[in-house]
Design an enzyme around this catalytic site. Structure first.
Site, mmCIF file in Angstrom:
data_model
loop_
_atom_site.group_PDB
_atom_site.id
_atom_site.type_symbol
_atom_site.label_atom_id
_atom_site.label_comp_id
_atom_site.label_asym_id
_atom_site.label_seq_id
_atom_site.Cartn_x
_atom_site.Cartn_y
_atom_site.Cartn_z
ATOM 1 N N ARG A 108 -25.551 36.794 18.689
ATOM 2 C CA ARG A 108 -24.220 37.216 18.250
ATOM 3 C C ARG A 108 -23.522 36.009 17.641
ATOM 4 O O ARG A 108 -23.145 35.072 18.338
ATOM 5 C CB ARG A 108 -23.427 37.751 19.446
ATOM 6 C CG ARG A 108 -22.159 38.493 19.055
ATOM 7 C CD ARG A 108 -21.350 38.863 20.286
ATOM 8 N NE ARG A 108 -20.707 37.684 20.841
ATOM 9 C CZ ARG A 108 -20.568 37.448 22.147
ATOM 10 N NH1 ARG A 108 -21.060 38.282 23.032
ATOM 11 N NH2 ARG A 108 -19.946 36.364 22.569
ATOM 12 N N HIS A 112 -17.330 38.669 20.672
ATOM 13 C CA HIS A 112 -17.704 40.016 21.111
ATOM 14 C C HIS A 112 -16.681 41.035 20.619
ATOM 15 O O HIS A 112 -17.031 42.120 20.165
ATOM 16 C CB HIS A 112 -17.787 40.058 22.638
ATOM 17 C CG HIS A 112 -18.165 41.394 23.192
ATOM 18 N ND1 HIS A 112 -19.462 41.861 23.190
ATOM 19 C CD2 HIS A 112 -17.412 42.376 23.759
ATOM 20 C CE1 HIS A 112 -19.496 43.065 23.733
ATOM 21 N NE2 HIS A 112 -18.271 43.398 24.082
ATOM 22 N N TYR A 121 -17.274 30.015 26.738
ATOM 23 C CA TYR A 121 -18.432 30.177 27.616
ATOM 24 C C TYR A 121 -19.769 29.786 26.988
ATOM 25 O O TYR A 121 -20.802 29.854 27.646
ATOM 26 C CB TYR A 121 -18.517 31.620 28.132
ATOM 27 C CG TYR A 121 -18.479 32.690 27.052
ATOM 28 C CD1 TYR A 121 -19.630 33.061 26.371
ATOM 29 C CD2 TYR A 121 -17.294 33.335 26.728
ATOM 30 C CE1 TYR A 121 -19.604 34.035 25.392
ATOM 31 C CE2 TYR A 121 -17.250 34.321 25.749
ATOM 32 C CZ TYR A 121 -18.409 34.666 25.087
ATOM 33 O OH TYR A 121 -18.375 35.633 24.113
#
Length: 208
Positions: A108, A112, A121
């Protein structure tokens, strides 16, 4: 089950495999040999939870073993790998030979959702070596003289025209009434929702 040649494909992320629905679905598909392709897009993160914190399994594909379902793990950034793995799985299902689990390992590149900040993160350098599937396909086509620059330009122009038309159509719609999101959830609006609506509408008045 109905004797047709229809095949269903279910797409889901790696985070979904931590849900009970995933295992129930695999069990059902295996028991009844349903004509379905279970396509997992494993980008390594369930929003912010890394893969190694979701499961002790080395792969998602191996989870199919417990349900006696065939599975395959592929490079999800390879258009050809995705196409041929899916094609084979669909043909298997269409012949009445049951389901297949496909694990497509991908990445990705962005957030998100618009509310997500991936820098919180995962380090920025992660994924730097991953190449966009469309860029890879373009390189392949150019290398083998399949790339038609004129045709691509026409396609891009057509795409831009379609997007512009869609935007104009959307902008022509009557402006939505924000109160509808409160009024059309329940048959009778509960008191707590009525309070939320009242407070929200007051906030809108103050902002305007």
């Amino acid at each position: 089950m109905k004797g047709t040649d229809n095949v269903a494909i279910a797409y889901f992320g790696d985070g979904a495999t931590s849900e009970g629905d995933f295992h129930e679905g695999l069990n059902f598909a295996g028991v009844f040999q349903t004509p379905v392709v279970l396509f997992n897009q494993n980008n390594g993160y369930a929003i912010s939870v890394p893969f190694e914190k979701q499961t002790n399994s080395k792969t998602i594909a191996q989870k199919a073993i417990a349900y006696d379902i065939p599975s395959v793990r592929i490079d999800g950034n390879d258009c050809f790998a995705v196409y041929f793995a899916t094609k084979q799985a669909v043909e298997t299902a269409r012949k009445g030979e049951g389901p297949t689990l496909i694990e497509a390992v991908t990445w990705r590149t962005g957030a998100h959702t618009t509310a997500d900040d991936p820098t919180k993160y995962r380090p920025d350098h992660l994924g730097a070596d991953k190449i966009d599937p469309l860029d890879r396909l373009e390189r392949f086509m150019k290398k083998h003289d399949y790339w038609d620059a004129e045709k691509i330009a026409d396609m891009e122009e057509q795409r831009e025209t379609e997007v512009e038309q869609a935007v104009k159509e959307m902008e022509s719609y009557t402006e939505a009434n924000v109160a509808d999101m409160f009024d059309h959830v329940f048959n009778a609006v509960p008191s707590h929702l009525a309070q939320q609506k009242s407070a929200y509408m007051e906030d809108l008045k103050e902002e305007s």
